[in-house]
Write a protein that holds these residues in place. Structure first.
Motif, PDB file in Angstrom:
ATOM      1  N   ASN A 107      14.021   3.050   2.513  1.00 17.21           N
ATOM      2  CA  ASN A 107      13.359   2.076   1.639  1.00 17.21           C
ATOM      3  C   ASN A 107      12.422   1.246   2.492  1.00 17.21           C
ATOM      4  O   ASN A 107      12.866   0.547   3.391  1.00 17.21           O
ATOM      5  CB  ASN A 107      14.397   1.169   0.981  1.00 17.21           C
ATOM      6  CG  ASN A 107      14.989   1.830  -0.240  1.00 17.21           C
ATOM      7  OD1 ASN A 107      14.302   2.069  -1.221  1.00 17.21           O
ATOM      8  ND2 ASN A 107      16.265   2.164  -0.157  1.00 17.21           N
ATOM      9  N   LEU A 108      11.154   1.346   2.225  1.00 19.18           N
ATOM     10  CA  LEU A 108      10.183   0.626   3.038  1.00 19.18           C
ATOM     11  C   LEU A 108       9.031   0.161   2.163  1.00 19.18           C
ATOM     12  O   LEU A 108       8.653   0.845   1.203  1.00 19.18           O
ATOM     13  CB  LEU A 108       9.605   1.530   4.128  1.00 19.18           C
ATOM     14  CG  LEU A 108      10.484   1.913   5.314  1.00 19.18           C
ATOM     15  CD1 LEU A 108       9.754   2.951   6.137  1.00 19.18           C
ATOM     16  CD2 LEU A 108      10.802   0.693   6.152  1.00 19.18           C
ATOM     17  N   LYS A 109       8.494  -0.980   2.514  1.00 16.90           N
ATOM     18  CA  LYS A 109       7.251  -1.417   1.885  1.00 16.90           C
ATOM     19  C   LYS A 109       6.274  -1.717   3.008  1.00 16.90           C
ATOM     20  O   LYS A 109       6.615  -2.420   3.946  1.00 16.90           O
ATOM     21  CB  LYS A 109       7.488  -2.686   1.062  1.00 16.90           C
ATOM     22  CG  LYS A 109       8.032  -2.407  -0.312  1.00 16.90           C
ATOM     23  CD  LYS A 109       8.156  -3.684  -1.106  1.00 16.90           C
ATOM     24  CE  LYS A 109       8.896  -3.384  -2.410  1.00 16.90           C
ATOM     25  NZ  LYS A 109       9.221  -4.591  -3.150  1.00 16.90           N
ATOM     26  N   LEU A 157       0.835  -1.202   0.000  1.00 16.17           N
ATOM     27  CA  LEU A 157       0.000   0.000   0.000  1.00 16.17           C
ATOM     28  C   LEU A 157       0.866   1.247   0.000  1.00 16.17           C
ATOM     29  O   LEU A 157       0.482   2.282  -0.522  1.00 16.17           O
ATOM     30  CB  LEU A 157      -0.919  -0.004   1.224  1.00 16.17           C
ATOM     31  CG  LEU A 157      -2.067  -1.013   1.223  1.00 16.17           C
ATOM     32  CD1 LEU A 157      -2.953  -0.787   2.421  1.00 16.17           C
ATOM     33  CD2 LEU A 157      -2.889  -0.900  -0.045  1.00 16.17           C
ATOM     34  N   VAL A 158       2.006   1.108   0.651  1.00 16.35           N
ATOM     35  CA  VAL A 158       2.930   2.244   0.703  1.00 16.35           C
ATOM     36  C   VAL A 158       4.312   1.741   0.341  1.00 16.35           C
ATOM     37  O   VAL A 158       4.722   0.676   0.786  1.00 16.35           O
ATOM     38  CB  VAL A 158       2.974   2.861   2.125  1.00 16.35           C
ATOM     39  CG1 VAL A 158       4.073   3.895   2.210  1.00 16.35           C
ATOM     40  CG2 VAL A 158       1.640   3.452   2.492  1.00 16.35           C
ATOM     41  N   GLU A 159       4.971   2.492  -0.482  1.00 19.27           N
ATOM     42  CA  GLU A 159       6.329   2.105  -0.826  1.00 19.27           C
ATOM     43  C   GLU A 159       7.234   3.334  -0.853  1.00 19.27           C
ATOM     44  O   GLU A 159       6.986   4.286  -1.580  1.00 19.27           O
ATOM     45  CB  GLU A 159       6.330   1.405  -2.187  1.00 19.27           C
ATOM     46  CG  GLU A 159       7.661   0.759  -2.487  1.00 19.27           C
ATOM     47  CD  GLU A 159       7.622  -0.082  -3.755  1.00 19.27           C
ATOM     48  OE1 GLU A 159       6.530  -0.167  -4.372  1.00 19.27           O
ATOM     49  OE2 GLU A 159       8.663  -0.631  -4.124  1.00 19.27           O
ATOM     50  N   HIS A 186      16.737   5.928  13.239  1.00 21.31           N
ATOM     51  CA  HIS A 186      17.834   6.543  13.972  1.00 21.31           C
ATOM     52  C   HIS A 186      18.542   7.524  13.050  1.00 21.31           C
ATOM     53  O   HIS A 186      19.040   7.140  12.000  1.00 21.31           O
ATOM     54  CB  HIS A 186      18.793   5.481  14.483  1.00 21.31           C
ATOM     55  CG  HIS A 186      19.792   6.022  15.458  1.00 21.31           C
ATOM     56  ND1 HIS A 186      19.438   6.441  16.723  1.00 21.31           N
ATOM     57  CD2 HIS A 186      21.116   6.234  15.348  1.00 21.31           C
ATOM     58  CE1 HIS A 186      20.506   6.875  17.351  1.00 21.31           C
ATOM     59  NE2 HIS A 186      21.539   6.779  16.550  1.00 21.31           N
ATOM     60  N   GLU A 187      18.573   8.770  13.468  1.00 22.29           N
ATOM     61  CA  GLU A 187      19.222   9.837  12.695  1.00 22.29           C
ATOM     62  C   GLU A 187      18.811   9.800  11.222  1.00 22.29           C
ATOM     63  O   GLU A 187      19.629   9.893  10.330  1.00 22.29           O
ATOM     64  CB  GLU A 187      20.735   9.741  12.849  1.00 22.29           C
ATOM     65  CG  GLU A 187      21.149  10.119  14.267  1.00 22.29           C
ATOM     66  CD  GLU A 187      22.625   9.860  14.537  1.00 22.29           C
ATOM     67  OE1 GLU A 187      23.289   9.285  13.651  1.00 22.29           O
ATOM     68  OE2 GLU A 187      23.080  10.231  15.624  1.00 22.29           O
ATOM     69  N   GLY A 188      17.530   9.665  11.000  1.00 25.58           N
ATOM     70  CA  GLY A 188      17.004   9.774   9.653  1.00 25.58           C
ATOM     71  C   GLY A 188      17.134   8.531   8.804  1.00 25.58           C
ATOM     72  O   GLY A 188      16.827   8.545   7.627  1.00 25.58           O
ATOM     73  N   ARG A 189      17.627   7.464   9.399  1.00 32.21           N
ATOM     74  CA  ARG A 189      17.747   6.215   8.643  1.00 32.21           C
ATOM     75  C   ARG A 189      16.972   5.115   9.338  1.00 32.21           C
ATOM     76  O   ARG A 189      16.750   5.170  10.542  1.00 32.21           O
ATOM     77  CB  ARG A 189      19.211   5.796   8.538  1.00 32.21           C
ATOM     78  CG  ARG A 189      20.032   6.673   7.638  1.00 32.21           C
ATOM     79  CD  ARG A 189      21.499   6.319   7.804  1.00 32.21           C
ATOM     80  NE  ARG A 189      22.330   7.342   7.188  1.00 32.21           N
ATOM     81  CZ  ARG A 189      22.659   7.360   5.902  1.00 32.21           C
ATOM     82  NH1 ARG A 189      22.232   6.410   5.108  1.00 32.21           N
ATOM     83  NH2 ARG A 189      23.409   8.321   5.408  1.00 32.21           N
ATOM     84  N   VAL A 190      16.604   4.117   8.553  1.00 38.18           N
ATOM     85  CA  VAL A 190      15.955   2.951   9.150  1.00 38.18           C
ATOM     86  C   VAL A 190      17.051   2.086   9.755  1.00 38.18           C
ATOM     87  O   VAL A 190      17.930   1.598   9.059  1.00 38.18           O
ATOM     88  CB  VAL A 190      15.170   2.150   8.097  1.00 38.18           C
ATOM     89  CG1 VAL A 190      14.564   0.909   8.743  1.00 38.18           C
ATOM     90  CG2 VAL A 190      14.093   3.005   7.479  1.00 38.18           C
ATOM     91  N   ARG A 191      17.019   1.946  11.078  1.00 35.30           N
ATOM     92  CA  ARG A 191      18.075   1.186  11.739  1.00 35.30           C
ATOM     93  C   ARG A 191      17.662  -0.284  11.874  1.00 35.30           C
ATOM     94  O   ARG A 191      18.489  -1.167  11.841  1.00 35.30           O
ATOM     95  CB  ARG A 191      18.309   1.806  13.112  1.00 35.30           C
ATOM     96  CG  ARG A 191      19.358   1.123  13.937  1.00 35.30           C
ATOM     97  CD  ARG A 191      20.685   1.836  13.796  1.00 35.30           C
ATOM     98  NE  ARG A 191      21.640   1.305  14.742  1.00 35.30           N
ATOM     99  CZ  ARG A 191      22.420   2.060  15.501  1.00 35.30           C
ATOM    100  NH1 ARG A 191      22.324   3.369  15.439  1.00 35.30           N
ATOM    101  NH2 ARG A 191      23.271   1.509  16.323  1.00 35.30           N
ATOM    102  N   GLY A 196      14.193  10.512  -4.399  1.00 39.16           N
ATOM    103  CA  GLY A 196      13.467   9.264  -4.298  1.00 39.16           C
ATOM    104  C   GLY A 196      11.987   9.449  -4.530  1.00 39.16           C
ATOM    105  O   GLY A 196      11.544  10.538  -4.913  1.00 39.16           O
ATOM    106  N   GLN A 197      11.262   8.383  -4.313  1.00 42.97           N
ATOM    107  CA  GLN A 197       9.843   8.460  -4.609  1.00 42.97           C
ATOM    108  C   GLN A 197       9.019   7.686  -3.596  1.00 42.97           C
ATOM    109  O   GLN A 197       9.483   6.725  -2.996  1.00 42.97           O
ATOM    110  CB  GLN A 197       9.597   7.885  -5.999  1.00 42.97           C
ATOM    111  CG  GLN A 197       8.304   8.380  -6.594  1.00 42.97           C
ATOM    112  CD  GLN A 197       8.119   7.868  -7.993  1.00 42.97           C
ATOM    113  OE1 GLN A 197       8.304   6.698  -8.258  1.00 42.97           O
ATOM    114  NE2 GLN A 197       7.750   8.763  -8.896  1.00 42.97           N
ATOM    115  N   LEU A 198       7.824   8.172  -3.413  1.00 45.03           N
ATOM    116  CA  LEU A 198       6.916   7.564  -2.464  1.00 45.03           C
ATOM    117  C   LEU A 198       5.642   7.191  -3.213  1.00 45.03           C
ATOM    118  O   LEU A 198       5.072   8.033  -3.906  1.00 45.03           O
ATOM    119  CB  LEU A 198       6.610   8.576  -1.360  1.00 45.03           C
ATOM    120  CG  LEU A 198       5.497   8.260  -0.378  1.00 45.03           C
ATOM    121  CD1 LEU A 198       5.868   7.084   0.479  1.00 45.03           C
ATOM    122  CD2 LEU A 198       5.238   9.466   0.509  1.00 45.03           C
ATOM    123  N   ALA A 199       5.236   5.949  -3.116  1.00 43.52           N
ATOM    124  CA  ALA A 199       4.000   5.522  -3.765  1.00 43.52           C
ATOM    125  C   ALA A 199       2.974   5.179  -2.694  1.00 43.52           C
ATOM    126  O   ALA A 199       3.284   4.477  -1.741  1.00 43.52           O
ATOM    127  CB  ALA A 199       4.256   4.316  -4.652  1.00 43.52           C
TER     128      ALA A 199
END
Lengths: 273, 290
Positions: A58-60, A11-13, A232-237, A93-96
């Motif tokens: 980067n997340l789904k 649903l979200v990427e 953490h500090e703007g990144r996915v840890r 980057g892009q967000l869907a």
């Protein structure tokens, strides 16, 4: 229920999403200054501090997930939520996003204090992208929940802050979202109300396809969520099932606490030595 | 029945920022189409902004909504009295109609520009908290001014009718001319909305520039026609074709020439085009400048 072709699709990427904040030292980089800079041929002074609030995220997020976002203050949790709510656009980057997003981030943001309670319900619904016809059907439910029916024609500026918060909460939670965003501090109103609010949120959680929660309350995150994302500090840890993510986060915070405690103890040693 | 609700329709994905598929016209066509969809979705917000603004404006005043009608009448009466005295007009009735024909559209124009330039900054609270297509704000400001204009025009027609204004077939063009002028104002307004968010000085500048522009446009002067040299210079004034059309239709009851109409339509499209492109290219940066 058929899973449908959408079941496999997130649903979200987030694809390599980065977001740069530019905090303008003097917000009003005035016309005079930019004109002078141009005439005197001097380089524009660095009027801004750049700050990457998110880097390469980067997340789904799939249908049915309940995602809790952990992290320190300023780690980018709320920024992530605001990107999802479309308040910010990715710098890179892009967000869907597939589906309607209901933000329980800032409630009552679109309220107009001069207008009556009823008009504000309609306005707020419109701002959430709900058609007036559907919103009219929801009005009853909102009155029922808030008990504010008798004040429907009163301009909002005469509402007490408790009534105001209750109305905002009721509108925001009356929606049927595909994607629900929740930012902590939902503790609005008096004690009895808080109990009912919890119940209402629980029901809302059940009818949303995807829920993303930002909170410092690790206990409730553990209870409500299936998956944890530690920023953490703007990144996915760490991105794992909630208990794993919580453990990793807690280990990290304890290590920091221990270090801090040690640092605090050291001068004493020096003194006693 | 508390189950995860599966929606029957597969929601189509939206991408932010929008992917740049092509450059040039194709890309802008996609942008426009997307905006049309967004505005259709959030149209109730625009409607709500317009109606609430109009309702609140005269809220709690004794005459209430009547002020929308009284206000322009009083204003025109004052202007006519002052200018016909100062400039020693023989026939104040003639002059009143002329003034009315130019002044009202000008108020639409100046009001739209002033409010558009402030609209992003004024709605800071909203823009930083929830998502709305930003176009909603300038659009609502222009629509509010448009509504006021239509109401004032009707009110004054009743009054001016007594002074000897005629109802002529040319008046059927009024809606078209009004829309063109509003589009022209919206285009400029979009540029100013962006400019004022980046440089707050713009608001102060606009007041002065609009005042100068007002006097440079034949609204309070030129009722007896313009000498050729002056008229040539007036054509450099982009607001002139619009005002002239209003004067031709309302005062003279004449059809404006096709050239005049086309020039105005051209100006409106150019303004709207430039405004739209400016706004869209800066839209995403606005939130950081608040």
């Amino acid at each position: 229920m058929l899973p449908g072709p959408s079941a496999a699709e997130p649903l979200v990427e987030f694809r390599d999403v980065s977001l740069k904040f530019v905090s303008y030292r003097d917000k009003q980089y005035s016309l005079k200054r930019s004109a002078l800079d141009l005439i005197l041929r001097r380089d524009a002074p660095p009027v801004s501090d750049e700050f990457w609030a998110l880097t390469d995220v980067n997340l789904k997020m799939m249908k049915g997930e309940r995602i809790g976002i952990l992290g320190f203050n300023g780690a980018g949790k709320s920024t992530l939520l605001r990107l999802l709510a479309r308040i910010y656009t990715p710098t890179r980057g892009q967000l869907a996003v597939r589906g309607d997003v209901a933000p329980l981030i800032e409630m009552g943001a679109g309220f107009n204090p001069e207008m009556s309670g009823h008009d504000n319900i309609m306005l707020n619904g419109a701002m959430l992208g709900i058609r007036p016809r559907e919103m009219r059907k929801k009005v009853e439910g909102i009155y029922e929940f808030t008990g504010l029916r008798e004040f429907a024609d009163l301009p909002l500026k005469y509402y007490s802050s408790g009534m105001y918060a209750r109305l905002a909460f009721a509108i925001a939670t009356e929606v049927d979202p595909e994607i629900l965003l929740i930012d902590e501090s939902l503790g609005a109103g008096d004690v009895i109300f808080v109990e009912r609010a919890k119940e209402r949120i629980a029901r809302l959680l059940e009818r949303s396809n995807l829920v993303v929660i930002v909170s410092h309350d690790l206990g409730s995150l553990h209870r409500m969520c299936t998956r944890g994302i530690w920023m953490h500090e703007g990144r996915v840890r760490c991105d794992a099932p909630i208990s794993e993510a919580l453990t990793a986060y807690l280990t990290f915070t304890q290590a920091i606490d221990a270090k801090a405690a040690e640092a605090a103890r050291r001068p004493e040693y020096a003194e006693s030595a | 029945m508390n189950q995860v609700r599966t929606s029957h329709s597969i929601p189509h994905a939206e991408y932010f920022p929008r992917p740049r598929t092509a450059n040039g016209p194709a890309r802008w066509l996609a942008v426009v189409r997307n905006d049309a969809r967004e505005l259709a979705k959030f149209w109730p917000v625009v409607q709500n902004m317009v109606t609430s603004d109009l309702r609140i404006r005269y809220h709690r005043s004794m005459l209430g909504f009547l002020w929308t009608l009284i206000n322009p009448i009083l204003m025109m009466a004052t202007l006519t009295a002052v200018f016909s005295q100062v400039f020693d007009k023989r026939d104040w009735k003639e002059y009143a109609i002329y003034l009315f024909a130019g002044q009202l559209p000008w108020s639409l124009f100046a009001g739209s520009l002033g409010e558009c330039s402030a609209c992003i900054v004024a709605n800071e609270g909203l823009i930083r908290k929830i998502y709305l297509p930003k176009l909603v704000f300038p659009l609502a400001r222009v629509l509010i001014n448009l509504t006021t204009f239509v109401l004032s025009l009707t009110a004054l027609y009743l009054l001016v009718g007594m002074l000897g204004a005629r109802f002529t077939p040319a008046m059927v063009l009024l809606p078209a001319v009004t829309l063109l002028f509003a589009a022209f104002a919206l285009g400029l307004g979009l540029v100013l909305a962006v400019a004022n968010t980046f440089f707050r000085d713009t608001a102060h500048l606009i007041t002065v520039v609009l005042q100068a522009w007002y006097f440079a446009t034949p609204i309070i002067w030129g009722e007896n026609g313009l000498p050729a040299t002056l008229e040539a210079r007036c054509w450099l004034n982009p607001a002139f074709p619009f005002i002239r059309m209003f004067q031709l239709i309302i005062r003279d009851g004449q059809w404006p020439s096709l050239t005049l109409f086309l020039v105005a339509a051209g100006l409106a499209s150019v303004s709207l085009g430039i405004g739209y492109v400016t706004f869209k290219t800066h839209e995403d940066k606005l939130v950081y400048r608040l």
